[in-house]
Write a protein that holds these residues in place. Structure first.
Motif, PDB file in Angstrom:
ATOM      1  N   ARG A 101       0.844  -1.209   0.000  1.00  0.00           N
ATOM      2  CA  ARG A 101       0.000   0.000   0.000  1.00  0.00           C
ATOM      3  C   ARG A 101       0.870   1.247   0.000  1.00  0.00           C
ATOM      4  N   GLU A 102       2.010   1.166   0.713  1.00  0.00           N
ATOM      5  CA  GLU A 102       2.913   2.323   0.720  1.00  0.00           C
ATOM      6  C   GLU A 102       3.386   2.628  -0.696  1.00  0.00           C
ATOM      7  N   LYS A 103       3.834   1.602  -1.417  1.00  0.00           N
ATOM      8  CA  LYS A 103       4.376   1.877  -2.755  1.00  0.00           C
ATOM      9  C   LYS A 103       3.282   2.375  -3.699  1.00  0.00           C
ATOM     10  N   LEU A 104       2.079   1.840  -3.570  1.00  0.00           N
ATOM     11  CA  LEU A 104       0.970   2.319  -4.417  1.00  0.00           C
ATOM     12  C   LEU A 104       0.686   3.795  -4.145  1.00  0.00           C
ATOM     13  N   VAL A 105       0.712   4.172  -2.882  1.00  0.00           N
ATOM     14  CA  VAL A 105       0.451   5.581  -2.524  1.00  0.00           C
ATOM     15  C   VAL A 105       1.622   6.461  -2.963  1.00  0.00           C
ATOM     16  N   TRP A 106       2.850   6.002  -2.739  1.00  0.00           N
ATOM     17  CA  TRP A 106       4.023   6.790  -3.170  1.00  0.00           C
ATOM     18  C   TRP A 106       3.961   7.029  -4.679  1.00  0.00           C
ATOM     19  N   GLU A 107       3.659   5.988  -5.431  1.00  0.00           N
ATOM     20  CA  GLU A 107       3.690   6.122  -6.895  1.00  0.00           C
ATOM     21  C   GLU A 107       2.566   7.026  -7.423  1.00  0.00           C
ATOM     22  N   ALA A 108       1.546   7.245  -6.605  1.00  0.00           N
ATOM     23  CA  ALA A 108       0.452   8.135  -7.010  1.00  0.00           C
ATOM     24  C   ALA A 108       0.692   9.571  -6.529  1.00  0.00           C
ATOM     25  N   SER A 109       1.877   9.825  -5.965  1.00  0.00           N
ATOM     26  CA  SER A 109       2.137  11.108  -5.304  1.00  0.00           C
ATOM     27  C   SER A 109       3.024  12.016  -6.139  1.00  0.00           C
ATOM     28  N   LYS A 110       2.725  13.326  -6.065  1.00  0.00           N
ATOM     29  CA  LYS A 110       3.555  14.299  -6.783  1.00  0.00           C
ATOM     30  C   LYS A 110       4.887  14.508  -6.069  1.00  0.00           C
ATOM     31  N   ARG A 111       4.880  14.366  -4.751  1.00  0.00           N
ATOM     32  CA  ARG A 111       6.100  14.603  -3.963  1.00  0.00           C
ATOM     33  C   ARG A 111       6.120  13.606  -2.800  1.00  0.00           C
ATOM     34  N   LEU A 209      12.114   7.089  -5.879  1.00  0.00           N
ATOM     35  CA  LEU A 209      10.766   7.512  -5.482  1.00  0.00           C
ATOM     36  C   LEU A 209      10.791   8.677  -4.495  1.00  0.00           C
ATOM     37  N   ALA A 210      11.802   8.726  -3.646  1.00  0.00           N
ATOM     38  CA  ALA A 210      11.844   9.786  -2.623  1.00  0.00           C
ATOM     39  C   ALA A 210      12.398  11.076  -3.220  1.00  0.00           C
ATOM     40  N   ASP A 211      11.694  12.174  -2.992  1.00  0.00           N
ATOM     41  CA  ASP A 211      12.167  13.485  -3.472  1.00  0.00           C
ATOM     42  C   ASP A 211      13.075  14.152  -2.454  1.00  0.00           C
ATOM     43  N   GLU A 212      12.852  13.860  -1.194  1.00  0.00           N
ATOM     44  CA  GLU A 212      13.726  14.399  -0.156  1.00  0.00           C
ATOM     45  C   GLU A 212      13.584  13.563   1.112  1.00  0.00           C
ATOM     46  N   ALA A 213      14.570  13.696   1.977  1.00  0.00           N
ATOM     47  CA  ALA A 213      14.507  13.034   3.282  1.00  0.00           C
ATOM     48  C   ALA A 213      14.674  14.091   4.359  1.00  0.00           C
ATOM     49  N   LEU A 214      13.917  13.942   5.432  1.00  0.00           N
ATOM     50  CA  LEU A 214      14.104  14.796   6.605  1.00  0.00           C
ATOM     51  C   LEU A 214      14.567  13.878   7.729  1.00  0.00           C
ATOM     52  N   LEU A 215      15.848  13.984   8.034  1.00  0.00           N
ATOM     53  CA  LEU A 215      16.468  13.083   8.990  1.00  0.00           C
ATOM     54  C   LEU A 215      16.549  13.756  10.352  1.00  0.00           C
ATOM     55  N   GLY A 216      16.016  13.127  11.359  1.00  0.00           N
ATOM     56  CA  GLY A 216      16.133  13.660  12.715  1.00  0.00           C
ATOM     57  C   GLY A 216      17.501  13.307  13.278  1.00  0.00           C
ATOM     58  N   THR A 217      18.277  14.314  13.651  1.00  0.00           N
ATOM     59  CA  THR A 217      19.609  14.051  14.225  1.00  0.00           C
ATOM     60  C   THR A 217      19.727  14.824  15.538  1.00  0.00           C
ATOM     61  N   ASP A 218      20.806  14.574  16.263  1.00  0.00           N
ATOM     62  CA  ASP A 218      21.021  15.290  17.531  1.00  0.00           C
ATOM     63  C   ASP A 218      21.224  16.788  17.297  1.00  0.00           C
ATOM     64  N   GLN A 219      21.610  17.125  16.065  1.00  0.00           N
ATOM     65  CA  GLN A 219      21.808  18.552  15.731  1.00  0.00           C
ATOM     66  C   GLN A 219      20.545  19.176  15.143  1.00  0.00           C
ATOM     67  N   GLY A 220      19.466  18.444  15.072  1.00  0.00           N
ATOM     68  CA  GLY A 220      18.225  18.955  14.483  1.00  0.00           C
ATOM     69  C   GLY A 220      17.874  18.173  13.231  1.00  0.00           C
ATOM     70  N   VAL A 221      16.930  18.717  12.448  1.00  0.00           N
ATOM     71  CA  VAL A 221      16.463  18.003  11.252  1.00  0.00           C
ATOM     72  C   VAL A 221      17.349  18.381  10.070  1.00  0.00           C
ATOM     73  N   VAL A 222      17.877  17.366   9.412  1.00  0.00           N
ATOM     74  CA  VAL A 222      18.754  17.580   8.250  1.00  0.00           C
ATOM     75  C   VAL A 222      17.999  17.134   7.003  1.00  0.00           C
ATOM     76  N   LYS A 223      18.005  18.039   5.999  1.00  0.00           N
ATOM     77  CA  LYS A 223      17.314  17.692   4.746  1.00  0.00           C
ATOM     78  C   LYS A 223      18.315  17.075   3.768  1.00  0.00           C
ATOM     79  N   LEU A 224      17.916  15.952   3.165  1.00  0.00           N
ATOM     80  CA  LEU A 224      18.746  15.296   2.148  1.00  0.00           C
ATOM     81  C   LEU A 224      17.969  15.245   0.849  1.00  0.00           C
ATOM     82  N   VAL A 225      18.677  15.394  -0.255  1.00  0.00           N
ATOM     83  CA  VAL A 225      18.030  15.233  -1.571  1.00  0.00           C
ATOM     84  C   VAL A 225      18.790  14.151  -2.338  1.00  0.00           C
TER      85      VAL A 225
END
Ligand code: 5RP
Length: 226
Positions: A101-111, A209-225
């Motif tokens: 279900r996750e992959k079906l929803v991801w593939e139907a998503s713009k982001r 499939l992933a456009d970006e990642a928001l990683l929770g770290t000890d220094q705060g949230v780090v955005k990855l592309v």
């Protein structure tokens, strides 16, 4: 900061990406649950498309209006967790048995935005056993075919996922085989090979499939592309 706090801050950061009027894919797992809670707290006029019964129940309890995937034309934004975040935002998902279900929803998503605690970031996919969703009928035979494919890729045979109450059955009525590997050297080739087996519904490799990642770290949230 605990892993759960890292999950919480990544889920809370992702909730800030949602705007009124959006159709939002709601992921599954403990990190996605933090997102769903933070999203509900914003009380925006949105509709959520859940990727599992567990997420649907949580969203309902929190008052998020839901829509089925087939009731929406497309999804503006999906936010979901992952078991591993590898190079180029390649992912292993399905630890919570919701990969189909996750992959079906991801593939139907713009982001698509993946949220995770820092430990999920890896240099190569594979330490987390790769979940493969298999139809129940004849699944032992399918498991043997999966073992043949695993051998071609120098991987160990997959194991049927069990829980205290017996075989794990997905929301779609299927079973899960977990493929232990260590390192998946060729994720795309492995994914393609797994899809040639008739009894395989899908696997937990989420590639490109992933456009970006928001990683929770000890220094705060780090955005990855990618
Ligand atoms: C469920 C998933 C989850 O996103 C994945 O297992 C991560 O879970 P958690 O956020 O609890 O660590 O793919 O099928």
């Amino acid at each position: 900061m605990s892993a759960d706090d890292q999950k919480r801050i990544s889920g809370e950061a992702a909730a800030q990406l949602v705007e009124a009027g959006m159709v939002v894919g709601l992921g599954t797992g403990s990190t996605a649950a933090w997102f769903v809670k933070a999203l509900a707290a914003r009380q925006l006029d949105i509709r959520g498309v859940p990727t599992s019964e567990a997420t649907a129940n949580l969203a309902r309890e929190l008052g998020i209006p839901l829509a089925a995937l087939d009731d929406v034309k497309s999804i503006d934004l999906t936010v979901d967790g992952a078991d591993e975040v590898g190079p180029g935002l390649s992912l292993i998902k399905g630890g919570g048995a919701a990969l189909l279900r996750e992959k079906l929803v991801w593939e139907a998503s713009k982001r698509c935005v993946v949220i995770a605690d820092a430990a999920k970031k890896v240099d190569a996919l594979g330490k987390f056993p790769l979940p493969i969703e298999v139809v129940r009928f004849g699944h032992v035979h399918t498991g043997h075919r999966l073992a043949d494919i695993a051998a071609e890729f120098d991987l160990l045979p997959p194991r049927l996922r069990m829980a205290d109450r017996g075989i794990v059955v997905t929301d779609g009525g299927n079973v899960i085989y977990d493929l232990p590997s260590g390192v998946i050297a060729e994720p795309a080739a492995l994914g393609a090979a797994l899809k040639t087996v008739t009894g395989v519904v899908d696997h937990g490799l989420f590639l490109d499939l992933a456009d970006e990642a928001l990683l929770g770290t000890d220094q705060g949230v780090v955005k990855l592309v990618p």
